[in-house]
Scaffold this active site. Structure first.
Site, PDB file in Angstrom:
ATOM      1  N   THR A  60     103.121 -55.143  27.247  1.00  0.00           N
ATOM      2  CA  THR A  60     103.659 -54.851  25.760  1.00  0.00           C
ATOM      3  C   THR A  60     103.738 -56.358  25.289  1.00  0.00           C
ATOM      4  OG1 THR A  60     106.260 -55.139  26.183  1.00  0.00           O
ATOM      5  CG2 THR A  60     105.128 -53.047  26.556  1.00  0.00           C
ATOM      6  N   CYS A  61     104.461 -56.500  24.070  1.00  0.00           N
ATOM      7  CA  CYS A  61     104.248 -57.672  23.522  1.00  0.00           C
ATOM      8  C   CYS A  61     105.340 -58.417  24.084  1.00  0.00           C
ATOM      9  CB  CYS A  61     104.868 -57.661  21.964  1.00  0.00           C
ATOM     10  SG  CYS A  61     103.904 -56.796  20.950  1.00  0.00           S
ATOM     11  N   HIS A  62     106.493 -58.168  24.928  1.00  0.00           N
ATOM     12  CA  HIS A  62     107.567 -58.848  25.362  1.00  0.00           C
ATOM     13  C   HIS A  62     107.813 -58.887  26.882  1.00  0.00           C
ATOM     14  CE1 HIS A  62     109.134 -58.520  21.049  1.00  0.00           C
ATOM     15  NE2 HIS A  62     108.732 -59.533  21.125  1.00  0.00           N
ATOM     16  N   SER A 110     115.192 -54.456  25.701  1.00  0.00           N
ATOM     17  CA  SER A 110     114.253 -54.943  24.810  1.00  0.00           C
ATOM     18  C   SER A 110     114.921 -56.310  24.022  1.00  0.00           C
ATOM     19  CB  SER A 110     113.848 -54.208  23.716  1.00  0.00           C
ATOM     20  OG  SER A 110     113.252 -52.965  24.649  1.00  0.00           O
ATOM     21  N   GLU A 115     115.370 -50.696  20.326  1.00  0.00           N
ATOM     22  CA  GLU A 115     114.012 -50.248  19.756  1.00  0.00           C
ATOM     23  C   GLU A 115     113.562 -49.069  20.180  1.00  0.00           C
ATOM     24  OE1 GLU A 115     110.423 -51.934  20.799  1.00  0.00           O
ATOM     25  OE2 GLU A 115     111.124 -53.171  22.650  1.00  0.00           O
ATOM     26  N   GLY A 189      93.701 -52.335  14.030  1.00  0.00           N
ATOM     27  CA  GLY A 189      94.445 -51.715  15.233  1.00  0.00           C
ATOM     28  C   GLY A 189      95.540 -50.696  14.701  1.00  0.00           C
ATOM     29  N   SER A 191      98.006 -49.502  16.299  1.00  0.00           N
ATOM     30  CA  SER A 191      98.935 -49.642  17.126  1.00  0.00           C
ATOM     31  C   SER A 191     100.412 -49.230  16.655  1.00  0.00           C
ATOM     32  CB  SER A 191      99.349 -50.994  17.799  1.00  0.00           C
ATOM     33  OG  SER A 191      99.531 -51.835  16.693  1.00  0.00           O
ATOM     34  N   ASN A 194     101.752 -51.825  14.417  1.00  0.00           N
ATOM     35  CA  ASN A 194     101.019 -52.103  13.026  1.00  0.00           C
ATOM     36  C   ASN A 194     101.609 -51.071  12.166  1.00  0.00           C
ATOM     37  OD1 ASN A 194      99.570 -54.396  13.213  1.00  0.00           O
ATOM     38  ND2 ASN A 194      97.726 -53.166  13.558  1.00  0.00           N
TER      39      ASN A 194
END
EC number: 1.2.1.70
Length: 335
Positions: A60-62, A110, A115, A189, A191, A194
């Site tokens: 994931t992003c993190h 997170s 989230e 995208g 996602s 987004n």
């Protein structure tokens, strides 16, 4: 069905997770760790299972994590390789692996505390692995129960409300830059990140929103353009990059024109980044490192009682798994 050999969990073979998150690493380091884990997936072949692969990769992003039922030596080897990057990965085994994933799925680990996006990311990682491999019973059990209890935890109000989120950050940044609400916004995208940003901005009054994806999405109520028709010469004021492996999904010649519109702003949510750092205009670009810094400044502290609550649930499921494996072992011995 429990596979032969799974009764060895906790002895030579471990149920474990190795990974890094926003706490230990920069975005660049997470990209490097992701590459290591992607390359190492073929090594997760516990001989006792006689299966080619048995792992779930969560990126994931993190966070970047690999869950597997595998010999301890494989986890040790990966840890040593990651440490060569100057990074100390975390490694949780058996009941601690359960506790970790339960807290991840519940939003308590997170950067954006509470989230909901992580629940979907965990589910997609699990389903993709299940489609591509014959996963062990232990991994199925771990992910199914973590997803179930993460959902229950949120429904009961255990997860804190995420007051500071990426959509709020984007909204504030557009206000700071005085971006007109009639400006054209492009999301590449479909996602979850987004979608969450796009729907938040639409609620704030932004009306000219376009999504670009591999194919037309019949249920999408916003404008659409397929990738083959994408042109960065079109007057998109803000571009959001939110698809995995996006860097290689579009031709290099197209990427070269992304900065041709004066004062265009680009938010790069992708991991790995869609745009290499040496190709960007820093004052017109934000990646997940910059976004993470902002989120970290505004992050709430996790309630220890919430953590303890989810961990206790996880430990009960770990014990349940072991009881099932022991029963299977006894049946096999008496057969």
């Amino acid at each position: 069905m429990v596979r032969e050999g799974e009764e060895r969990i906790g002895n030579r073979v471990l149920l474990g997770v190795i990974g890094v998150s926003y706490r230990e690493t920069t975005l660049q380091q997470r990209e490097q760790v992701l590459h290591i884990l992607q390359q190492a997936q073929g090594s997760f072949r516990p001989e006792v299972f006689q299966e080619e692969r048995d792992y779930v990769l969560l990126a994931t992003c993190h966070r970047v994590e690999l869950y597997s039922v595998a010999p301890a030596e494989l986890f040790d080897s990966l840890a040593q390789e990651i440490k060569l990057l100057g990074v100390s990965p975390y490694f949780y085994r058996n009941q601690d692996c359960f506790a970790h994933l339960f807290c991840v799925a519940g939003g308590l680990d997170s950067l954006v505390l509470g989230e909901t996006e992580i629940q979907g990311q965990v589910k997609r990682a699990y389903l993709q692995a299940a489609r591509e491999q014959k996963l062990s019973f232990a991994l199925h059990f771990l992910f199914q129960k973590a997803l179930k209890e993460g959902k229950v935890f949120r429904a009961k109000g255990g997860a804190p409300y995420a007051a500071i989120t990426i959509p709020i950050l984007v909204d504030q940044e557009l206000r700071r830059r005085q971006i007109d609400k009639k400006a054209s916004l492009l999301f590449i995208g479909y996602s979850e990140i987004n979608r969450s940003v796009a729907y938040h901005l639409r609620r704030q009054g932004f009306s000219c929103i376009t999504f670009c994806s591999r194919q037309q999405l019949p249920t999408l109520s916003m404008r659409q353009v397929v990738r083959e028709e994408l042109c960065f010469q079109d007057p998109y004021r803000v571009v959001f990059l939110g698809s995995l492996e996006l860097q290689y999904a579009l031709p290099h010649s197209l990427w070269e024109s992304i900065w041709d519109i004066p004062d265009r702003i680009v938010f790069d949510f992708a991991v790995p980044r869609a745009l290499p750092s040496h190709t960007v205009f820093p004052h017109r670009y934000m990646d997940m490192d910059q976004i993470s810094d902002w989120l970290r400044e505004h992050r709430k502290e996790v309630n220890s009682a919430h953590l303890d609550s989810l961990r206790e649930v996880a430990y009960r499921y770990w014990n349940s798994l072991n009881q099932r494996l022991e029963r299977h072992d006894c049946v096999g011995a008496n057969a």
